[in-house]
Every structure is written in structure tokens, then in C-alpha cells.
Design a protein around this motif. Structure first.
Motif, PDB file in Angstrom:
ATOM      1  N   GLU A  86      -3.632   0.533  20.333  1.00  0.00           N
ATOM      2  CA  GLU A  86      -3.713   0.673  18.883  1.00  0.00           C
ATOM      3  C   GLU A  86      -4.184   2.097  18.642  1.00  0.00           C
ATOM      4  OE1 GLU A  86      -5.879  -2.589  17.077  1.00  0.00           O
ATOM      5  OE2 GLU A  86      -4.122  -3.845  17.492  1.00  0.00           O
ATOM      6  N   ARG A 104      -8.062   8.788  11.409  1.00  0.00           N
ATOM      7  CA  ARG A 104      -8.998   8.727  10.273  1.00  0.00           C
ATOM      8  C   ARG A 104      -9.107  10.086   9.585  1.00  0.00           C
ATOM      9  NH1 ARG A 104     -12.345   4.134  11.293  1.00  0.00           N
ATOM     10  NH2 ARG A 104     -12.071   3.463  13.450  1.00  0.00           N
ATOM     11  N   GLY A 136     -15.340   1.799   7.767  1.00  0.00           N
ATOM     12  CA  GLY A 136     -15.219   0.724   8.758  1.00  0.00           C
ATOM     13  C   GLY A 136     -16.024   0.972  10.013  1.00  0.00           C
ATOM     14  N   SER A 137     -15.371   0.770  11.165  1.00  0.00           N
ATOM     15  CA  SER A 137     -16.100   0.824  12.434  1.00  0.00           C
ATOM     16  C   SER A 137     -16.627   2.227  12.732  1.00  0.00           C
ATOM     17  CB  SER A 137     -15.229   0.320  13.585  1.00  0.00           C
ATOM     18  OG  SER A 137     -14.190   1.223  13.853  1.00  0.00           O
ATOM     19  N   ASP A 195      -7.723   5.818   6.488  1.00  0.00           N
ATOM     20  CA  ASP A 195      -7.454   5.655   7.923  1.00  0.00           C
ATOM     21  C   ASP A 195      -6.333   4.641   8.100  1.00  0.00           C
ATOM     22  OD1 ASP A 195      -8.632   3.089   7.659  1.00  0.00           O
ATOM     23  OD2 ASP A 195     -10.581   3.786   8.339  1.00  0.00           O
ATOM     24  N   LYS A 249      -3.854   2.292  11.388  1.00  0.00           N
ATOM     25  CA  LYS A 249      -3.562   1.937  12.782  1.00  0.00           C
ATOM     26  C   LYS A 249      -2.057   1.966  12.999  1.00  0.00           C
ATOM     27  CE  LYS A 249      -2.592  -2.075  13.922  1.00  0.00           C
ATOM     28  NZ  LYS A 249      -1.312  -2.795  14.172  1.00  0.00           N
ATOM     29  N   ASP A 307      -2.546  -3.984   5.226  1.00  0.00           N
ATOM     30  CA  ASP A 307      -3.260  -4.662   6.323  1.00  0.00           C
ATOM     31  C   ASP A 307      -3.728  -3.668   7.368  1.00  0.00           C
ATOM     32  OD1 ASP A 307      -2.645  -7.117   5.210  1.00  0.00           O
ATOM     33  OD2 ASP A 307      -1.780  -7.951   7.053  1.00  0.00           O
ATOM     34  N   THR A 308      -3.000  -2.581   7.529  1.00  0.00           N
ATOM     35  CA  THR A 308      -3.244  -1.670   8.657  1.00  0.00           C
ATOM     36  C   THR A 308      -3.707  -0.278   8.213  1.00  0.00           C
ATOM     37  OG1 THR A 308      -0.945  -0.907   8.719  1.00  0.00           O
ATOM     38  CG2 THR A 308      -1.460  -2.851  10.035  1.00  0.00           C
ATOM     39  N   CYS A 309      -3.809  -0.075   6.906  1.00  0.00           N
ATOM     40  CA  CYS A 309      -4.296   1.209   6.368  1.00  0.00           C
ATOM     41  C   CYS A 309      -5.479   0.943   5.441  1.00  0.00           C
ATOM     42  CB  CYS A 309      -3.241   1.872   5.470  1.00  0.00           C
ATOM     43  SG  CYS A 309      -1.655   2.209   6.201  1.00  0.00           S
ATOM     44  N   ARG A 310      -6.387   1.897   5.343  1.00  0.00           N
ATOM     45  CA  ARG A 310      -7.345   1.876   4.228  1.00  0.00           C
ATOM     46  C   ARG A 310      -6.807   2.805   3.154  1.00  0.00           C
ATOM     47  NH1 ARG A 310     -11.484   1.040   8.312  1.00  0.00           N
ATOM     48  NH2 ARG A 310     -12.407  -0.994   7.826  1.00  0.00           N
ATOM     49  N   ARG A 315     -11.501  -8.713   4.088  1.00  0.00           N
ATOM     50  CA  ARG A 315     -12.523  -8.699   5.154  1.00  0.00           C
ATOM     51  C   ARG A 315     -13.923  -8.878   4.569  1.00  0.00           C
ATOM     52  NH1 ARG A 315      -9.799  -3.711   6.762  1.00  0.00           N
ATOM     53  NH2 ARG A 315      -8.325  -4.128   8.444  1.00  0.00           N
TER      54      ARG A 315
HETATM   55  N1  UDP Z   1      -6.862  -1.690  12.015  1.00  0.00           N
HETATM   56  C1  UDP Z   1      -5.781  -2.544  12.176  1.00  0.00           C
HETATM   57  N2  UDP Z   1      -5.838  -3.498  13.148  1.00  0.00           N
HETATM   58  C2  UDP Z   1      -6.891  -3.631  13.988  1.00  0.00           C
HETATM   59  C3  UDP Z   1      -7.995  -2.759  13.826  1.00  0.00           C
HETATM   60  C4  UDP Z   1      -7.944  -1.798  12.827  1.00  0.00           C
HETATM   61  O1  UDP Z   1      -4.786  -2.438  11.461  1.00  0.00           O
HETATM   62  O2  UDP Z   1      -6.866  -4.510  14.875  1.00  0.00           O
HETATM   63  C5  UDP Z   1      -6.823  -0.636  10.977  1.00  0.00           C
HETATM   64  C6  UDP Z   1      -7.760  -0.942   9.807  1.00  0.00           C
HETATM   65  O3  UDP Z   1      -7.063  -1.586   8.771  1.00  0.00           O
HETATM   66  C7  UDP Z   1      -8.195   0.445   9.366  1.00  0.00           C
HETATM   67  C8  UDP Z   1      -8.130   1.286  10.649  1.00  0.00           C
HETATM   68  O4  UDP Z   1      -7.288   0.573  11.549  1.00  0.00           O
HETATM   69  O5  UDP Z   1      -7.243   0.974   8.452  1.00  0.00           O
HETATM   70  C9  UDP Z   1      -9.479   1.539  11.279  1.00  0.00           C
HETATM   71  O6  UDP Z   1     -10.137   0.305  11.467  1.00  0.00           O
HETATM   72  P1  UDP Z   1     -11.647   0.268  12.012  1.00  0.00           P
HETATM   73  O7  UDP Z   1     -11.679   0.797  13.394  1.00  0.00           O
HETATM   74  O8  UDP Z   1     -12.541   0.938  11.026  1.00  0.00           O
HETATM   75  O9  UDP Z   1     -11.979  -1.253  12.178  1.00  0.00           O
HETATM   76  P2  UDP Z   1     -12.430  -2.373  11.129  1.00  0.00           P
HETATM   77  O10 UDP Z   1     -13.575  -1.865  10.355  1.00  0.00           O
HETATM   78  O11 UDP Z   1     -11.211  -2.613  10.306  1.00  0.00           O
HETATM   79  O12 UDP Z   1     -12.739  -3.516  12.039  1.00  0.00           O
END
Ligand code: UDP
Ligand code: ADP
Length: 236
Positions: A90, A94, A99-100, A175, A177, A197-200, A216
Motif C-alpha cells: 500500500e 501525504r 490520521g496515523s 493524503d 493510498k 475511501d482511500t483519500c483524505r 471511521r
Molecule cells: N488508507 C487506505 N487503506 C488502508 C490504510 C490507509 O485507503 O488500509 C488511506 C486512508 O484513507 C488515508 C491514507 O491512506 O487517506 C493514510 O491513512 P493513515 O495511514 O493515516 O491511516 P488511518 O488513519 O486511515 O488508519
């Protein structure tokens, strides 16, 4: 092109074979999960938004020189794509802390970076998608050195193209993925999806969240956020 057998059912999509072994059909569901499947729910209409948004993004990226799996949108929820062997990484880019990243490094959300960051995690649900660097990816033989270089180059290009595009919709691309795959000739293409689902995605003026964080974090207004992104993409 018609669906034949179902090859896979994931958390957000189903993948079907077609009569052409080089092509498959992805079908977007309204199912939503978070925290590695611990939180489950549905977001009404999400599949339609994610299908349309992914296809628009993939077409824009093709024009900008990033090869993708996109072939043809078949319906509201179904799209014909080139079948790839997914590289089990993945790839996360960013532009702004959230998030993380904010959690790991103990900073608030919303810090705008001077340069975008890139990170990889190992796409492995059983292990909880652990973070790794490119040396780890090489050691685990997840991709070759050349493939990792190509993936990095494409990922930063995706960021440039999509950041500019979202700005025109009044949205900040915080950010996202990406997943990449290998075609039978060994070349790397962008696969999977690009969606809320995959972007902020934050409204540029108000910083309102227009993405899956509303699900979430139990913020409410989840369907409306997806609809708002859809409206802006459609130029309404
Ligand atoms: N993301 C995703 N699938 C995953 C993990 C993250 O699409 O399994 C995307 C998430 O939506 C965000 C970006 O990747 O846009 C960064 O995610 P982050 O590492 O901050 O993790 P999170 O807080 O979503 O667990
Ligand atoms: P997950 O597997 O994480 O639950 P999804 O529900 O989105 O995710 O399932 C779709 C699956 O299809 C993912 O595993 C993704 O890697 C894979 N995939 C995406 N695009 C392609 C493609 N072009 N060819 C083959 N597999 C793909």
C-alpha cells in the motif's frame, strides 16, 4: 463484456472474471470497514460514488502519463479493468498531517508539509498491513528495485495531477493510498481505486472532512460527504 465467475470478494469490491482472461470486472459495494475490519457498516450509495470517481481519476491520470488498469465503465457500480498481479504494497502519499501520521509522531492534524511524503505498508490483512521501507520490501521480494522506483515515480505524479485537480473543486488532497499491479508483460500500472475511501479530502475553505474519516470517527454526515464529492466531480 459479461461477468463469469467471481474471483474474489473483498471488503469494498467484488472481482469477477470475464471471457477475456486479460480482463476482469470490479463491482463496487456499499460496504465499509475500518481498523482492519474491526468496524463494519454500509454507506448508502458509496459504491456508485467510488466507481465513478476512480474511473474519472484513472482517465485523468492516463492522459497525464500514468498507466492504469482502467478499460471501460460498464454501469453505476461495475468497471472493466485489466487484470493485474497486485504488488502487495500500500503506497501512501501525504501532503498534510492526518490520521496515523499525526498519531505516530504526536502532532496535530492539518500541518501542511513543504514536500509530500511517501510510505509503504505490506498489504497483508493477517499482519495488519505493517509499515515497511523499500529495503524491507526488497528483502521480502515484494517488488524489484526497478519496480519500486517506477512505483515511487508514478505515485508522486499521481499526487501532482490529483492535487491540482482537486484544488479546482475546492478540495485539499490531504493524503491517499495507491495500489499498483503487474501486467502479463511485466509492466507496472496503477490499479485498485481512488475514492473517498482511500483519500483524505478536506474542503479548502472550511477544512470539513469529505471522506471516510466521517465513518471511521462516527462524525455523522457520511453519505452527504460522499454525495458532495460526487456533485463537485460532476461539476454541479
Ligand atoms: N488508507 C487506505 N487503506 C488502508 C490504510 C490507509 O485507503 O488500509 C488511506 C486512508 O484513507 C488515508 C491514507 O491512506 O487517506 C493514510 O491513512 P493513515 O495511514 O493515516 O491511516 P488511518 O488513519 O486511515 O488508519
Ligand atoms: P480488500 O482486498 O482490501 O478487502 P477490495 O474490497 O477493494 O479490497 O477488493 C478488491 C481487490 O481487488 C483488492 O484486493 C485489490 O488489490 C484487487 N484489485 C484491484 N484492482 C485489480 C486489478 N486490476 N486486477 C486484479 N486485482 C485487482
Amino acid at each position: 463484456m459479461e461477468k463469469t465467475v467471481q474471483l474474489y470478494e473483498g471488503k469494498a469490491k467484488k472481482v469477477f472474471a470475464t471471457e477475456d482472461p486479460a480482463l476482469c470486472i470490479v463491482s463496487y459495494k456499499d460496504d465499509a470497514t475500518a481498523f482492519n475490519g474491526l468496524k463494519k457498516g454500509t454507506i448508502a450509495g458509496k459504491g456508485v460514488v467510488n466507481n465513478r470517481m476512480s474511473n474519472l481519476m484513472m482517465q485523468l491520470l492516463e492522459k497525464s502519463g500514468v498507466p492504469t488498469h482502467f478499460v471501460e465503465e460498464l454501469s453505476d457500480r461495475d468497471t472493466l479493468v485489466k487484470k493485474v498481479a497486485i504488488v502487495p504494497l500500500e503506497v501512501i502519499i501525504r501532503n498534510v498531517s492526518a490520521g496515523s501520521f499525526a498519531k505516530h509522531y504526536g502532532v496535530e492534524e492539518g500541518i501542511v508539509f513543504d514536500e509530500p511524503t511517501i510510505e509503504f505498508s505490506y498489504k497483508n490483512d493477517e499482519l495488519g498491513d505493517p509499515l515497511l521501507n523499500s529495503y524491507h520490501a526488497l528483502a521480502l521480494k515484494l517488488a524489484t528495485k526497478e519496480e519500486i522506483e517506477t512505483i515511487k515515480k508514478y505515485a508522486f505524479k499521481v499526487n501532482e495531477v490529483l492535487s491540482e485537480y482537486f484544488k479546482t473543486l475546492g478540495i485539499r488532497l490531504v493524503d491517499f493510498k495507491l495500489e499498483f499491479g503487474r501486467l502479463p508483460d511485466g509492466s507496472i500500472v496503477l490499479a485498485d481505486e481512488i475514492s473517498p475511501d482511500t483519500c483524505r479530502l478536506w474542503d479548502i475553505k472550511t477544512n470539513e472532512k469529505l471522506d471516510k474519516d466521517r465513518f471511521r470517527r462516527d462524525m455523522g454526515g457520511v453519505e452527504d460527504a460522499y454525495k458532495e464529492v460526487f456533485k463537485r466531480l460532476m461539476g454541479e
